[in-house]
Scaffold this motif. Structure first.
Motif, short mmCIF file in Angstrom:
data_model
loop_
_atom_site.label_atom_id
_atom_site.label_comp_id
_atom_site.label_asym_id
_atom_site.label_seq_id
_atom_site.Cartn_x
_atom_site.Cartn_y
_atom_site.Cartn_z
N VAL A 7 0.99 -0.88 -0.19
CA VAL A 7 0.34 -0.15 -0.39
C VAL A 7 0.64 1.30 -0.16
N LYS A 8 0.20 2.84 -0.51
CA LYS A 8 1.47 3.87 -0.71
C LYS A 8 0.92 4.23 1.63
N SER A 9 1.58 4.82 0.86
CA SER A 9 2.21 6.05 2.41
C SER A 9 1.00 6.15 2.86
N SER A 10 0.27 6.97 2.50
CA SER A 10 -0.82 8.18 2.05
C SER A 10 -2.46 6.77 2.85
N ARG A 11 -2.35 5.85 2.16
CA ARG A 11 -2.93 4.43 3.62
C ARG A 11 -2.50 4.06 4.94
N VAL A 12 -1.33 4.53 5.38
CA VAL A 12 -1.55 4.58 6.40
C VAL A 12 -2.44 4.75 7.80
N ALA A 13 -2.13 5.97 8.01
CA ALA A 13 -2.98 6.78 8.29
C ALA A 13 -4.70 5.61 9.04
N GLU A 14 -5.58 4.57 7.65
CA GLU A 14 -6.35 4.49 8.29
C GLU A 14 -5.93 2.94 8.99
N ILE A 15 -4.58 2.56 8.51
CA ILE A 15 -4.63 0.93 8.79
C ILE A 15 -3.99 1.25 10.48
#
Length: 467
Positions: free
Chosen positions: A185-193
């Motif tokens: 996944v890209k870094s932009s999706r880290v917060a949701e994880i």
């Protein structure tokens, strides 16, 4: 879509698809299920698996190293050494892990005892960089497996081939499904994880910006976090040092991994009494460093990890020179394809330069002259970072002062700083917080449970009950 590009040639190696929402959800669900099973396994099962993973790394040593060299440009010999260190980490936790988790008894002042038990906490998300693509992940995976946790890896976009192999080695060793998974996944999706309730904790090695972003997300979700954010490590040389060895190790400490290591010696701080003698040796050594094909045994270092990374270092050099610094040698691009940069030395760097607030992630050393030990310590500490340090002196009193007063999570005395599976790794100040490796690294992501009782039942009985 992720592109894997060989920085030595600029040629594309492969492409990798990003996980869509459904695929990510499936992996998170699998991790949660795997944790419910793995947390209940015996220490013997965990150590047996770790030993098998270590065997898999040894058996696939050259294949794994080749992928690291192709994707981020490190020399093949250094990639082999990285795989060997990974093997050592799995075997360390297989051998010593049970002792690291042994319950401890603590007498209580009012009578009775407390028994202290280390218990797993759940799936841990690791956000890892490209510079040591196997080792950075393994120093998280190996203690996580021993602890009874499960791991999810969000690796750097440019080393997805390595990320795939990391998961493959664990699976081929017979791990249960979901014990360790790569999240493409890209870094932009880290917060949701991080916000997902199934994630128990987070560990990140990366830049200050990435650390601040992840810390914000972890704070909002009240998740445990370990950060390793790099640094600008001092390499201090005093008159009593062995100058030949200090200069030789200074070159190695600055150009290892093409200068792309968090604990590379980036600032050489040299006592005025031996400054010229050291510089003669150090300059000759840096001039002799050969940058070239990372598969060629004659190459001392390969390219930087990408053309973007090389351009970042070139921009830092340009800024330093505009502020009065002198590029004594090197810092030049090489003819032909590849993100190559020659080893360089900056002198006359103003002490108020913006570079003291930055990390040069490339083979460029900054050299400073210090009039005495007080000034050397002052220069060493006058930065926002505090990861590692290396001090060179045969004076016991000076050694003690450096150990006490240099603001860093680690100090090497008369040797180049390096990580080891047995020793805690981490920094202070803006270099992050928390520790990896050794028992302390494993304990970071465990629940230290205090079990209070009066009579003092045998430890073994309580351990079995808690298991």
């Amino acid at each position: 879509m992720f592109r894997s590009v060989n920085p030595a040639t600029g040629e594309e190696i492969a492409t990798y698809s990003e996980l869509d929402a459904d695929a990510l959800e499936a992996k998170l669900a699998t991790a949660a299920s795997a944790y419910r099973h793995w947390r209940a396994t015996s220490l013997e099962e965990r150590t047996a698996l770790l030993a098998r993973i270590g065997d898999a790394y040894e058996a696939n040593r050259e294949r794994l190293a080749r992928m690291a060299t192709l994707e981020m440009g490190k020399t093949f010999d250094s990639a082999l050494a990285e795989i060997d260190k990974c093997t050592a980490a799995f075997r360390l936790y297989a051998k010593d892990g049970p002792a690291m988790l042994a319950p401890r008894r603590q007498a209580l002042g009012g009578g009775g005892t407390a028994e202290l038990h280390w218990l797993p906490i759940g799936p841990v998300l690791a956000i890892m960089p490209w510079n040591f693509p196997f080792w950075q992940a393994v120093r998280f995976i190996s203690p996580a497996i021993m602890a009874g946790n499960v791991g999810l890896l969000k690796h750097a976009s440019i080393v997805q081939g390595v990320a795939t192999l990391l998961e493959e080695m664990v699976t081929e060793a017979g791990a249960p499904e979901g014990l360790f998974q790569n999240l493409a996944v890209k870094s932009s999706r880290v917060a949701e994880i991080i916000a997902d309730d199934r994630i128990a904790a987070v560990t990140l090695t990366g830049s200050e910006g990435a650390g601040a972003s992840v810390a914000e997300a972890a704070g909002r979700a009240l998740k445990k976090l370990v950060l390793e954010l790099g640094g600008s490590d001092p390499f201090i040389v005093m008159p009593s040092a062995d100058l030949d060895e200090a200069a030789r190790q200074a070159v190695k400490a600055r150009v290892q991994n093409s200068g792309q290591s968090c604990i590379c010696a980036k600032r050489m701080i040299v006592h005025a009494e031996i400054y010229d003698a050291f510089m003669d040796r150090f300059t000759a050594g840096m001039k002799a460093v050969r940058a070239g094909d990372p598969f060629d045994k004659g190459s001392d270092m390969g390219p930087l990890s990408s053309f973007e990374q090389r351009d970042t270092v070139l921009q830092q050099l340009k800024q330093a020179k505009s502020l009065g610094a002198t590029l004594l040698v090197g810092g030049e691009t090489l003819d032909g394809p590849g993100a190559y940069l020659s080893a360089g030395i900056l002198t006359d760097v103003p002490l108020d330069s913006p570079l003291k607030h930055e990390e040069i992630f490339g083979p460029i050393a900054m050299v400073f002259r210090a009039g005495d030990i007080d000034e050397a310590i002052r220069i060493a500490n006058d930065i926002p970072f505090g990861l590692g340090s290396s001090v060179w002196t045969n004076d016991p009193t000076e050694q003690q002062r450096f150990v006490r007063e240099v603001e860093a999570g680690m100090t090497a005395v008369n040797q180049m700083l390096a990580s080891a599976p047995e020793a805690p790794f981490g920094g202070i100040k803006r270099s992050g917080y928390g520790r990896e490796l050794g028992p302390f690294g494993m304990h970071e992501f465990m629940n230290l449970k205090s079990v209070l009782h009066v009579a003092g039942a045998p430890l073994g009985q309580l351990t079995n009950a808690l298991d």
